[in-house]
Design a protein around this motif. Structure first.
Motif, PDB file in Angstrom:
ATOM      1  N   ASP A 153      25.225  43.021  67.943  1.00 25.25           N
ATOM      2  CA  ASP A 153      25.004  44.333  68.545  1.00 25.25           C
ATOM      3  C   ASP A 153      23.643  44.878  68.111  1.00 25.25           C
ATOM      4  N   THR A 154      23.594  46.158  67.779  1.00 23.87           N
ATOM      5  CA  THR A 154      22.331  46.834  67.448  1.00 23.87           C
ATOM      6  C   THR A 154      22.053  46.856  65.956  1.00 23.87           C
ATOM      7  N   GLY A 155      22.781  46.059  65.176  1.00 23.66           N
ATOM      8  CA  GLY A 155      22.677  46.113  63.726  1.00 23.66           C
ATOM      9  C   GLY A 155      23.713  47.059  63.153  1.00 23.66           C
ATOM     10  N   VAL A 156      23.806  47.118  61.838  1.00 22.34           N
ATOM     11  CA  VAL A 156      24.826  47.924  61.162  1.00 22.34           C
ATOM     12  C   VAL A 156      24.199  48.703  60.017  1.00 22.34           C
ATOM     13  N   ASN A 157      24.597  49.965  59.869  1.00 19.81           N
ATOM     14  CA  ASN A 157      24.214  50.762  58.712  1.00 19.81           C
ATOM     15  C   ASN A 157      25.125  50.383  57.555  1.00 19.81           C
ATOM     16  N   ARG A 158      24.647  49.506  56.701  1.00 17.35           N
ATOM     17  CA  ARG A 158      25.474  48.993  55.604  1.00 17.35           C
ATOM     18  C   ARG A 158      25.772  50.059  54.546  1.00 17.35           C
ATOM     19  N   GLY A 159      24.994  51.143  54.494  1.00 11.99           N
ATOM     20  CA  GLY A 159      25.175  52.161  53.479  1.00 11.99           C
ATOM     21  C   GLY A 159      26.426  53.005  53.651  1.00 11.99           C
ATOM     22  N   HIS A 160      27.151  52.820  54.739  1.00 16.97           N
ATOM     23  CA  HIS A 160      28.367  53.599  54.982  1.00 16.97           C
ATOM     24  C   HIS A 160      29.441  53.223  53.960  1.00 16.97           C
ATOM     25  N   ALA A 161      30.123  54.211  53.405  1.00 16.33           N
ATOM     26  CA  ALA A 161      31.124  53.972  52.355  1.00 16.33           C
ATOM     27  C   ALA A 161      32.288  53.127  52.840  1.00 16.33           C
ATOM     28  N   LEU A 162      32.569  53.133  54.135  1.00 19.98           N
ATOM     29  CA  LEU A 162      33.676  52.351  54.679  1.00 19.98           C
ATOM     30  C   LEU A 162      33.229  50.983  55.180  1.00 19.98           C
ATOM     31  N   ILE A 163      31.962  50.640  54.974  1.00 22.71           N
ATOM     32  CA  ILE A 163      31.431  49.351  55.413  1.00 22.71           C
ATOM     33  C   ILE A 163      30.844  48.541  54.267  1.00 22.71           C
TER      34      ILE A 163
END
Length: 522
Positions: A85-95
């Motif tokens: 997809d468009t990439g992922v924000n890895r900094g998310h606490a649920l990720i």
């Protein structure tokens, strides 16, 4: 009784009570109250994404942190859902605990790996593929255990870069598949892609769909250790080729706002590359019918509970007999609503699902359409792979389809349809129905079901095509019980799942068997 209950991960668990969402009629509820004493209380279901995106929007991070602390996170060797997809924000606490930096990839180095798209689509897909709809789990207080991880390949370029050329999508998809396998070749994974060739019908095989079929059966160029190896040696190594389960979106109906411009969903064919025979294509249905957004209380949902989601496309207009039945499955994709005058229609938060957002100030966002449905299907596949590591990708696909059932509205439509052709079109609208992880997992553990994984070459060439092999199975059913039934009619459900060797070309558009080639079935 016609009662549809929520899956286990959408229930709320407390020390002495389990809150179980159900969808049924008032009469059925009255019968249940009369028949059992297990029901302590009845309330109208009120959990809704707008509570988190509206009422407590400023406190979203506290809710997110609370859920993150209650999660038992997966190990590094757990199966993964790999999102293109468009990439992922890895900094998310649920990720972050389920996505290591080494599992972030990009087709082009200069694109970066994080999610820079304004919609945050990649991060939303990742959250849905990992947790499912967050509405229930955020309101729960019990421990949640995750059995699968995430991987990400940035498949779409950010703003400022040239868009991918549609004619290159096949090569790009196989390149995206290779990236996580090079990094971690031994990890089981399910590939998830909600990217389609917009407004291009998937009625016939394309280079993109054929590339996905090729990847699923383990026939990418990267899968060949030596292109010059002898045919005999290649046959011996047939079982060593990596099979892959690819979950694709059927594509979305344009989100029109003018009600007068609304057209039948069958006018919107499923988009390329969702016609890939070996892929699991996902459409959408909906159970979301309660409009709770402020200012829209008098609006009504377009689809009733259990009907096809207004977002979902179909393959009714595809040539019958020449194209695969798509979608195979439909999952929750949200609903849309219309005003009392029937002049406007909108996608509302209360008729959507809840997932992870890419921005720190808004870590929770509403999400819908076949993207959400596809991510949920990939999540289910990864959970089944974690529970049954011995099963092939073809078997996981079979388990999901075997568990699928049509909803009451779908069955009602079937009952009202008389002609065989019209009934056939219903399958191209609803697929095989709504899958259930609980049913699929139970079939593999304690339901009366036979699972067989074997290779078969049903035909051979000997002065023309001849029958070759046949497999016989003993049904796991006591013969004495069958004898007692005498002339009673017994129904048996059989799901055959195998990957074909793609052979695209002009002849494949005339004869589907030409496309499927003659490789062994698994």
């Amino acid at each position: 009784m016609n009662v549809r209950t929520a899956e286990r991960d959408r229930r709320l668990y407390f020390p002495e009570v389990v809150v179980l969402p159900v969808l049924t009629t008032r009469t059925t509820i009255e019968l249940m109250l009369f028949a059992t004493g297990a029901i302590a209380e009845l309330r109208r279901a009120s959990d809704n994404p707008v509570f988190f995106t509206g009422e407590v929007a400023g406190d979203q991070q506290a809710w997110v942190d609370g859920l993150a602390e209650r999660i038992v996170w997966p190990g590094n060797d757990s199966p993964a859902v790999c999102v293109f997809d468009t990439g992922v924000n890895r900094g998310h606490a649920l990720i972050e605990p389920a996505l290591t930096p080494s599992d972030l990839h990009s087709l082009e180095k200069q694109w970066g790996k994080d999610d820079q798209h304004p919609s945050g689509h990649g991060t939303a897909m990742a959250g849905m593929a990992l947790h499912g709809d967050l509405t229930a789990s955020l309101g729960d207080r019990s421990e949640r255990t995750l059995a699968h991880r995430l991987e990400s390949v940035k498949f779409l370029p950010p703003a400022g870069f040239d868009p991918n050329k549609p004619q290159s999508y096949g090569v790009l998809t196989q390149a995206a598949i290779a990236l996580p396998e090079i990094e971690n070749p031994d990890r089981p994974r399910v590939y998830c892609m909600a990217v389609t060739n917009r407004d291009v019908s998937g009625s016939t095989a394309s280079a993109w769909s054929a590339a996905i079929d090729q990847a699923a059966i383990g026939r990418m160029i990267a899968d060949d250790d030596d292109e010059e190896e002898e045919e005999e040696e290649e046959e011996e190594n047939e079982d060593n080729r990596p099979k892959r389960l690819v979950v694709l979106s059927a594509g979305n109906v344009p989100a029109e706002m003018d009600y007068a411009r609304r057209r039948p969903q069958d006018d919107y064919p499923i988009e390329d590359p969702a016609q890939a025979w070996n892929a699991l294509t996902v459409g959408g249905y909906t159970d979301l019918v309660d409009v709770m957004d402020d200012g829209y209380e008098d609006w009504t949902p377009i689809a009733s509970a259990g009907e096809l989601s207004p977002h979902s496309r179909t393959s009714v207009t595809w040539p019958h007999g020449l194209s695969p039945i798509k979608p195979e499955l439909v999952l929750e994709a949200g609903n849309r609503a219309t005003n009392p005058a029937l002049t406007e229609m909108l996608t509302l938060g209360s008729l959507s699902l809840l997932t992870t957002g890419k921005d720190a100030e808004l870590p929770l966002v509403s999400f819908d359409a076949t993207s959400a449905a596809t991510a949920q299907a990939a999540r289910m596949a990864a959970r089944l792979a974690a529970a049954h590591p011995e099963y092939w990708p073809e078997t996981i696909r079979a388990m999901m389809i075997h568990s699928a059932e049509w909803t009451e509205p779908m069955l009602k439509t079937l009952g009202e349809t008389t002609s065989k052709r019209a009934r056939y079109e219903l399958v191209r609208r609803f697929g095989y129905g709504v899958p259930s992880f609980d049913r699929a997992n139970a079939s593999a553990s304690n339901h009366l079901a036979l699972f067989a994984q074997a290779e078969i070459q049903p035909f051979k060439m000997n002065k023309g095509r001849k029958f070759n092999e046949c497999h016989y199975y003993t049904l796991p059913f006591p013969s004495e019980m069958l004898e007692e039934l005498e002339n009673e009619i017994v129904e048996m459900k059989i799901t055959l799942s195998y990957f074909v060797e793609p052979n695209p070309g002009l002849s494949a558009n005339v004869d589907a068997q030409r496309y499927q080639s003659s490789r062994p079935a698994f």
